[in-house]
Scaffold this motif. Structure first.
Motif, PDB file in Angstrom:
ATOM      1  N   VAL A  18       0.801  -1.274   0.065  1.00 63.40           N
ATOM      2  CA  VAL A  18       0.005   0.086  -0.206  1.00 63.40           C
ATOM      3  C   VAL A  18       1.092   1.363   0.052  1.00 63.40           C
ATOM      4  N   PRO A  26      -8.321   0.649  -4.415  1.00 62.68           N
ATOM      5  CA  PRO A  26      -8.304  -0.303  -3.416  1.00 62.68           C
ATOM      6  C   PRO A  26      -9.509  -1.396  -3.593  1.00 62.68           C
ATOM      7  N   SER A  55      -3.418  -0.225   6.718  1.00 62.06           N
ATOM      8  CA  SER A  55      -2.192   0.031   5.805  1.00 62.06           C
ATOM      9  C   SER A  55      -2.596   1.458   4.891  1.00 62.06           C
ATOM     10  N   TYR A  56      -3.817   1.238   4.442  1.00 62.26           N
ATOM     11  CA  TYR A  56      -4.070   2.693   3.815  1.00 62.26           C
ATOM     12  C   TYR A  56      -3.928   3.840   4.865  1.00 62.26           C
ATOM     13  N   CYS A  68     -11.890   1.166   0.329  1.00 60.95           N
ATOM     14  CA  CYS A  68     -11.685  -0.189   0.782  1.00 60.95           C
ATOM     15  C   CYS A  68     -12.951  -0.894   1.633  1.00 60.95           C
TER      16      CYS A  68
END
Length: 304
Positions: A18, A26, A55-56, A68
């Motif tokens: 990411v 995503p 992570s994003y 996502c």
């Protein structure tokens, strides 16, 4: 994905992927992840998708985190509420209040949410300057049976803003309702309220709350005393601040670096430089490292 070491590797790989510049949107990546799992016959538990959301956020791709999450909802995947709350918190920090409300609504529709979720939305309302909306979130969450103990401190901050912005009667009514449902204010709640009164220069009310804590047997901690001493020094009431500091010591509460910073800054502002200097010497004897703010206050005090 049940073993800790496996989850750890998954988290690391997702963070690296990411954080890179390339990669599909995503929703596309999520679909590919699901397809890969189906093709090779391995299971993906909720933590994998929780790590993906996180992570994003870590990569400061908050919009992608929301996309996502929405795709997860569409394919009936549910990430851990802890990680969804992280996404909501990131939205509020960036003043993306409308997006936070939409995410909150989606979470409620799926039966996802806890006290931390409620806290995030109430903070968003306060940050927007809408204490009434925060109060409404609290009432609705309580009506849905969400345990509200963790939201107590923030709810009392809502009360205090209603008190300050509207009238005393409104705050008292809300405070009574809080007590009726069995939520008892603790040290942190009272200290928060004292800080609010100090910030609007209403030390009389702050001191009354302090007295109420003593009457009800609620212990005061070092943060409570710092807030009170700071407010009294701002008013120039050096004697009351000194008496309160002595009382704190008599209770066996050890001053921390924040206590000394407040004391020295307040003394310097009132040109009590000798007392400020002795306080710094006492810090040095205790082997406490003075912050730059302390030396700045001393220097400015000499030139006033």
């Amino acid at each position: 994905m049940g073993f800790p070491e496996t989850r750890g590797r998954a988290k690391t790989l997702l963070n690296r992927y990411v954080s890179g510049d390339s990669g599909p949107p995503p929703a596309v990546f999520l679909d590919r992840l699901l397809d890969c799992a189906k093709r090779f016959g391995f299971d993906l538990d909720s933590m994998v998708f929780s790590y993906l959301l996180n992570s994003y956020v870590r990569a400061n791709r908050i919009g992608d985190a929301v996309d996502c999450f929405n795709r997860m909802v569409e394919v009936e995947i549910y990430a851990s509420v802890e990680y969804v709350n992280i996404v909501m918190t990131a939205l509020v920090r960036r003043n993306m209040f409308e997006e936070a409300r939409e995410l909150y609504g989606t979470m409620l529709g799926r039966g996802v949410g806890d006290c931390a979720t409620l806290n995030v939305m109430m903070r968003a309302c306060l940050k927007e300057g809408k204490p009434e909306a925060a109060e409404e979130y609290f009432r609705k969450a309580r009506g849905r049976g969400i345990a509200a103990d963790a939201a107590l401190g923030l709810f009392v901050r809502v009360l205090i803003r209603v008190w300050l912005w509207r009238d005393m009667k409104s705050c008292c009514e809300l405070f009574s309702e809080l007590l009726e449902v069995g939520l008892s204010p603790n040290t942190g709640v009272y200290t928060s309220m004292i800080c609010d009164f100090r910030n609007v220069n209403n030390m009389e009310a702050a001191i009354e709350l302090h007295q109420k804590m003593i009457t009800e047997g609620i212990p005061c901690d070092v943060k409570t005393y710092i807030a009170l001493i700071n407010g009294l020094l701002r008013k120039g009431d050096l004697q009351s601040a000194s008496d309160l500091y002595s009382k704190m010591l008599s209770k066996g509460i050890t001053p921390d670096i924040n206590t000394y910073t407040v004391l020295i800054n307040g003394l310097c502002c009132k040109r009590q430089l000798e007392k400020a200097r002795k306080t710094l010497e006492y810090m040095n004897r205790r082997r406490m490292t003075a912050r730059v703010h302390i030396y700045t206050a001393l220097i400015v005090g000499h030139f006033k």
